[in-house]
Structures are given as C-alpha cells and as structure tokens.
Design an enzyme around this catalytic site. Structure first.
Site, mmCIF file in Angstrom:
data_model
loop_
_atom_site.group_PDB
_atom_site.id
_atom_site.type_symbol
_atom_site.label_atom_id
_atom_site.label_comp_id
_atom_site.label_asym_id
_atom_site.label_seq_id
_atom_site.Cartn_x
_atom_site.Cartn_y
_atom_site.Cartn_z
ATOM 1 N N LYS A 229 -15.739 43.122 -40.172
ATOM 2 C CA LYS A 229 -17.035 42.953 -39.473
ATOM 3 C C LYS A 229 -17.122 44.351 -38.644
ATOM 4 O O LYS A 229 -16.347 44.750 -37.755
ATOM 5 C CB LYS A 229 -16.617 41.899 -38.472
ATOM 6 C CG LYS A 229 -17.652 41.945 -37.464
ATOM 7 C CD LYS A 229 -17.679 40.662 -36.412
ATOM 8 C CE LYS A 229 -18.868 40.600 -35.479
ATOM 9 N NZ LYS A 229 -18.427 39.477 -34.371
ATOM 10 N N ASP A 234 -22.398 44.432 -29.837
ATOM 11 C CA ASP A 234 -23.053 42.906 -29.751
ATOM 12 C C ASP A 234 -23.691 42.454 -28.506
ATOM 13 O O ASP A 234 -23.006 42.103 -27.437
ATOM 14 C CB ASP A 234 -21.892 42.023 -30.154
ATOM 15 C CG ASP A 234 -22.271 40.737 -30.342
ATOM 16 O OD1 ASP A 234 -23.687 40.412 -30.318
ATOM 17 O OD2 ASP A 234 -21.326 39.836 -30.471
ATOM 18 N N LYS A 241 -25.834 38.040 -24.422
ATOM 19 C CA LYS A 241 -24.931 37.759 -23.566
ATOM 20 C C LYS A 241 -24.898 38.135 -22.091
ATOM 21 O O LYS A 241 -25.858 39.152 -21.610
ATOM 22 C CB LYS A 241 -23.699 38.665 -24.220
ATOM 23 C CG LYS A 241 -23.283 38.521 -25.462
ATOM 24 C CD LYS A 241 -22.137 39.305 -26.053
ATOM 25 C CE LYS A 241 -21.483 38.867 -27.203
ATOM 26 N NZ LYS A 241 -21.037 37.676 -27.632
ATOM 27 N N ASP A 252 -16.652 45.493 -31.055
ATOM 28 C CA ASP A 252 -16.996 44.105 -31.966
ATOM 29 C C ASP A 252 -16.995 44.796 -33.355
ATOM 30 O O ASP A 252 -17.373 44.231 -34.351
ATOM 31 C CB ASP A 252 -18.437 43.544 -31.628
ATOM 32 C CG ASP A 252 -18.583 42.193 -32.055
ATOM 33 O OD1 ASP A 252 -17.591 41.630 -32.035
ATOM 34 O OD2 ASP A 252 -19.608 41.731 -32.221
ATOM 35 N N ASP A 311 -26.255 35.300 -31.425
ATOM 36 C CA ASP A 311 -24.919 35.705 -31.218
ATOM 37 C C ASP A 311 -23.813 35.371 -32.004
ATOM 38 O O ASP A 311 -22.795 35.871 -31.859
ATOM 39 C CB ASP A 311 -24.583 35.308 -29.522
ATOM 40 C CG ASP A 311 -23.645 36.471 -28.734
ATOM 41 O OD1 ASP A 311 -22.978 37.492 -29.648
ATOM 42 O OD2 ASP A 311 -22.960 35.638 -28.025
ATOM 43 N N GLU A 313 -23.689 36.678 -34.954
ATOM 44 C CA GLU A 313 -23.953 37.496 -36.096
ATOM 45 C C GLU A 313 -22.959 37.759 -37.043
ATOM 46 O O GLU A 313 -23.341 38.033 -38.049
ATOM 47 C CB GLU A 313 -24.509 38.469 -35.402
ATOM 48 C CG GLU A 313 -23.676 39.676 -34.817
ATOM 49 C CD GLU A 313 -22.433 39.493 -33.704
ATOM 50 O OE1 GLU A 313 -23.065 38.297 -33.320
ATOM 51 O OE2 GLU A 313 -21.408 39.991 -33.799
ATOM 52 N N ARG A 315 -20.666 36.335 -38.670
ATOM 53 C CA ARG A 315 -20.494 35.473 -39.934
ATOM 54 C C ARG A 315 -21.657 35.690 -40.721
ATOM 55 O O ARG A 315 -21.355 35.582 -41.877
ATOM 56 C CB ARG A 315 -20.487 33.900 -39.260
ATOM 57 C CG ARG A 315 -21.519 33.434 -38.704
ATOM 58 C CD ARG A 315 -21.054 32.308 -37.884
ATOM 59 N NE ARG A 315 -20.748 32.367 -36.902
ATOM 60 C CZ ARG A 315 -19.946 31.444 -35.984
ATOM 61 N NH1 ARG A 315 -20.440 30.249 -36.371
ATOM 62 N NH2 ARG A 315 -19.288 31.575 -34.945
HETATM 63 N N1 BES Z 1 -18.116 39.244 -30.963
HETATM 64 C C1 BES Z 1 -18.307 37.749 -30.688
HETATM 65 C C2 BES Z 1 -16.998 37.065 -30.392
HETATM 66 C C3 BES Z 1 -16.070 37.593 -29.409
HETATM 67 C C4 BES Z 1 -16.471 37.476 -28.113
HETATM 68 C C5 BES Z 1 -15.068 38.039 -29.712
HETATM 69 C C6 BES Z 1 -15.716 37.944 -27.061
HETATM 70 C C7 BES Z 1 -14.126 38.547 -28.636
HETATM 71 C C8 BES Z 1 -14.446 38.639 -27.490
HETATM 72 C C9 BES Z 1 -19.261 36.907 -31.513
HETATM 73 O O1 BES Z 1 -20.176 37.579 -32.282
HETATM 74 C C10 BES Z 1 -19.817 35.966 -30.852
HETATM 75 O O2 BES Z 1 -20.662 36.352 -30.019
HETATM 76 N N2 BES Z 1 -19.517 34.721 -31.038
HETATM 77 C C11 BES Z 1 -19.810 33.562 -30.228
HETATM 78 C C12 BES Z 1 -20.146 32.703 -31.339
HETATM 79 C C13 BES Z 1 -20.857 31.308 -30.511
HETATM 80 C C14 BES Z 1 -22.476 32.028 -30.315
HETATM 81 C C15 BES Z 1 -20.976 30.237 -31.756
HETATM 82 C C16 BES Z 1 -18.861 33.189 -29.191
HETATM 83 O O3 BES Z 1 -17.635 33.382 -29.827
HETATM 84 O O4 BES Z 1 -19.150 32.634 -28.343
HETATM 85 ZN ZN ZN Z 2 -20.104 39.592 -32.507
HETATM 86 MN MN MN Z 3 -22.093 37.574 -31.250
#
Ligand code: BES
Ligand code: ZN
Ligand code: MN
Length: 463
Positions: A229, A234, A241, A252, A311, A313, A315
């Site tokens: 990824k 992000d 966020k 990210d 958010d 994104e 996946r």
């Molecule tokens: N990059 C983030 C996940 C992340 C956040 C990894 C903080 C490490 C530290 C990812 O893109 C994301 O924002 N995931 C969301 C998914 C949700 C919207 C279903 C998350 O984990 O909150």
């Molecule tokens: Zn992300």
């Molecule tokens: Mn995200």
C-alpha cells in the site's frame, strides 16, 4: 541517503572488546578480570542486567574492555536485539564482540539497526561507535538486511512533501536498475481504464496516482508477488481525519516501504524465485474531483464497490493491485499495508497482524518471524463477517457499518479480489516505532520485511 553510514569494519580490525554477560556466566567473567577491573565493576555497581554496561579502564585510564549485561536470556521478555543498546551507551570508537553466549549475527544486525539516523533534514549530532564484523558471521548478509531496512525507513520518515507517488516510483526504478529487474508504470488515462480504484482514490491529488509493477528473476522460477500500500499521505479524503489522526499519515506508504525493503533483501540475496512487486502509489487528498461517500466504483475485477467511507482507501487500491497479482496464478501473494486502526487497537504498534487461509503457511510465517526477530500475530479470516460488507446497491461496501472486527473485515475485503489464491498472506502493520527500543529507533519502521525475506529464503533457497 544515509546508506554510507551503515557499515561494519573488516573482521580482525583492532578494537575494544565487548564481553556480553548472561546472569548465568557472571561469576566466570568476574573471576577472569584483573583485580583492578573486578574492583571497578564492584565500585560502579555493575550487574549483568539487560542493557547495562561497565566501561573498564586500563591502568593508564584508557577504555580497555566493555562489560555488557544481557539479563536473563531465557526469560520470555528477553529482547534478542538487546545489543542495539550499545550504540547509545558507548563512546565513539571501534568495538568488537568477544565470543560468548550472544548470537553475533543478531547482535551485529541490532547494532546496525540502532545506528540508523534520518538525517535528510537535520544532520545527526554525534558520531556513533562502530562495530568490527564478527569473524563467525556472514557480514555481507547482515549488512544487506540492515541497509534495506534503512532504505525503507528513509521512505517512511520522509514527509509527504518530499515523497509523492513519483518519488516512490523513483525508488522502485532505482531498485530495478540495481538488480536488473523490469519495471512498468501505469498512470493517466490508462490507469483509469486498467486500475479504476487506484485512479479514483488518487485523482484528487496534484501528484498523479500510478501503479508500479516490477519483475525480477527467471520466468520459469516459482512466482512470488509482493503488493504494498503506497498512500503517500492519507487525509481520509472527504471523510476527513481529525488532526490527531492525520498527524502521522505520511507513514501510510509503510506497506510499500516494507515491500520494497523485502524485495531489496530477496534480490540482494539471489533467491531462486521470480519476484514481482506491485505498488499502487497515490495520495488520498481532498479536492473538487475527489471520490465521495456514496460513490460506486467498478473495480478492475468488475466487482462494484459502494464507498461507505473515503478513509478506507487502502483496501480500494490494494484490491485492483491484487486482481493484477492473481491473474498470472502466482505461487504466493504477500501484501503489506498500514490498513486499519483496528489492528493497532488489537495488537499495539509493535505487532503487525497477519491473515491467511493456509494453516501451513501461517505456521511458516510465525517461524520466520521468530527467526528474523520480526514478530507478528495471526488474526482470523472469519468468513461469516464478510456479510458485514454487504451493500444494497453494489456488490460490496468498502466498510462495515459497525464498530466490530475492523482489521478482519478489511482483510476479508481484500480476499474478494484474490479469491483463487489460497497462498495469500496479508500483513496489517503500523510502520512506526512510537519510542526507541534496541534495534528499533523512534520513527518509521519497515515491519515484516525481514520476516518475509526469511520466509522466502526457507521456501525458495538460493543454491
Ligand atoms: N491508513 C489508515 C489506517 C491507519 C490509521 C493505520 C492509523 C495506522 C494508524 C486507513 O486508511 C484508514 O483510515 N482506515 C480506517 C478504516 C475505517 C474508515 C473503516 C480506520 O482504521 O479507521
Ligand atoms: Zn490509509
Ligand atoms: Mn484512510
């Protein structure tokens, strides 16, 4: 780049000896010291607790020998990278390990990994102690790993204004050049056609999204594909966020960094496999043309995806990359991603989660993690949770509506895009050391790269 800093002096170079001491052999070591040294160790209160040092002077006041405590090496909490502490504890100079109970390959690796500094924007303050390569180890192999780790950490640590999709491409091109790999990059209209979800996530950035595809090794060798990824920043997209959640989001692309780092180790050690490295590289930015909550995207595979949250994104871009990976029926697919906060809530920053349907492969991953001192923990691909991603208007939603099992639903989402590859490992990693530990300086970290190198070394040995 700080590559030149990471080195070992040639074996045999004159240097101050370091004696590593376990609780169990302390008495023997004491007996072998000179009376002055024994008295000095006593006066300074040295005991062989993990990470303690005693700098033993010679009669004329030079540093003659170092005692280094390992603590109880049999204890479950023992850190195999404990020798990394020496870098911060010793004065500038040349050192060598005396043979003892310490695994010197691990110790040298820990030393080098602790010597990493991110000095692109601020020069490092002090010179570090340097280590002489222990006679008994393959120093080149250790250096290869340490340098690949440093290169990956540099990518993670570089802030997003210094590292966009183009700079990830440049890093991949440099690797391809170095190892004679083929590389193909898709962007623009072709990206929109071929990898529609990579394009959708990345199009709101002034820095165009792209899909990087590197291939190395003989065409008839077993095929292993790494997918990383590469979200260079992000923001969350329109589902923006909060500032606290965005602060570290330069990392990210930690999955891409881990994949690049693992690829560097694999190519550097000449493993007998055909390696492919696929990196969707994008910035999840906000602009008038950003993809929106409620949009329905059509993936490369043809599946339609309702956007429940912009958010989620990572996946989306990985889905199109996995479709590409699966098409040539590789022997093994491994993907790396800073995918969910939920994986961090479950396991904390130091323990990436991994998922696979294949129990034998899972056990090989666990073993490789232990051997490479790159620990991970398996979480289940609990199939019934797949229904949490149901959508009323598309084949699936990119998020589940509720608060449960976020790392698992993300992993199940990915599985929909590589349904025929049983040998698929997905790593959900943090990519960051929140504080300094031996071998793991605060800042960007390429978790699971050393594990994957170890795993592939076992599965496809070089001759
Ligand atoms: N990059 C983030 C996940 C992340 C956040 C990894 C903080 C490490 C530290 C990812 O893109 C994301 O924002 N995931 C969301 C998914 C949700 C919207 C279903 C998350 O984990 O909150
Ligand atoms: Zn992300
Ligand atoms: Mn995200």
């Amino acid at each position: 780049m700080q590559l030149h800093l990471l080195d070992l002096l040639p074996a045999g170079t004159a240097a101050i000896p370091i004696r590593a001491i376990d609780q169990a052999n302390w008495d023997n070591v004491t007996a072998a010291l000179t009376p002055v040294q024994r008295a000095y160790a006593g006066t300074t209160g040295f005991t062989p607790k993990a990470g303690r040092v005693c700098l033993l002077p010679s009669e004329d006041g030079r540093l003659e020998r170092v005692l280094f405590g390992l603590g109880d090496t049999k204890a479950a909490a023992h850190d195999s990278f404990v020798a990394g502490r020496l870098v911060a504890l010793l004065p500038e100079g040349r050192y060598r390990f005396e043979e003892s109970g310490l695994d010197l390959a691990d110790a040298a690796l820990a030393w080098l990994m602790s010597s990493y500094r991110f000095d692109r924007y601020k020069k490092a303050a002090a010179a570090l102690p340097v280590l002489v390569a222990p006679e008994s180890i393959d120093a080149e192999a250790v250096l290869r790993i340490a340098r690949a780790v440093a290169a990956g950490r540099d990518l993670v640590n570089t802030p997003s204004n210094g590292l966009g999709p183009a700079e990830i491409e440049a890093a991949a091109r440099a690797l391809a050049e170095r190892f004679g790999a083929a590389i193909n990059v898709t962007s623009g209209e072709e990206l929109e056609q071929e990898f529609p979800m990579v394009h959708a996530v990345g199009k709101a950035s002034t820095r165009p999204p792209r899909l990087i595809d590197l291939t190395w090794g003989p065409a008839d060798a077993p095929r292993v594909t790494l997918v990383g990824k590469g979200v260079v920043f992000d923001t969350g997209g329109l589902d923006i966020k909060p500032s606290s959640g965005m602060l570290l989001m330069k990392k990210d692309m930690g999955g891409a960094a881990a994949a690049l780092s693992a690829a560097e180790m694999v190519m550097g050690s000449g493993l007998k496999l055909r390696l492919r490295l696929i990196i969707p590289a994008v910035e999840n930015a906000i602009a008038g043309n950003a993809f929106r909550p409620g949009d329905i995207l059509t993936a490369r595979s043809g599946l339609t995806v309702e956007i429940g949250n912009t958010d989620a994104e990572g996946r989306l871009i990985l889905a199109d990359a996995l479709s590409l990976a699966e098409a040539e029926k590789p022997d093994l697919i491994i993907d790396f991603a800073t995918l969910t906060g939920a994986a961090r809530t479950a396991l904390g920053p130091d323990l990436p989660a991994f998922f696979t349907e294949d129990d034998a492969l899972a056990s090989a991953v666990e073993t490789a993690g232990r051997e490479a001192i790159d620990p991970v923990w398996r979480l289940p691909l609990h199939a019934p949770y797949a229904s949490l991603l149901d959508s009323k208007v598309a084949d699936l939603n990119n998020v589940s509506g509720g608060p449960f099992a976020g790392a698992i639903t993300a992993a199940l989402f990915l599985r929909r895009f590589a349904p025929n590859t049983k040998r698929h490992v997905h790593f959900d990693l943090y990519g960051w050391n929140p504080s300094t530990k031996p071998g793991r300086p605060e800042g960007g970290e390429v978790q699971t790269a050393r594990l994957v190198h170890q795993l592939l070394k076992t599965l496809y040995p070089a001759d």
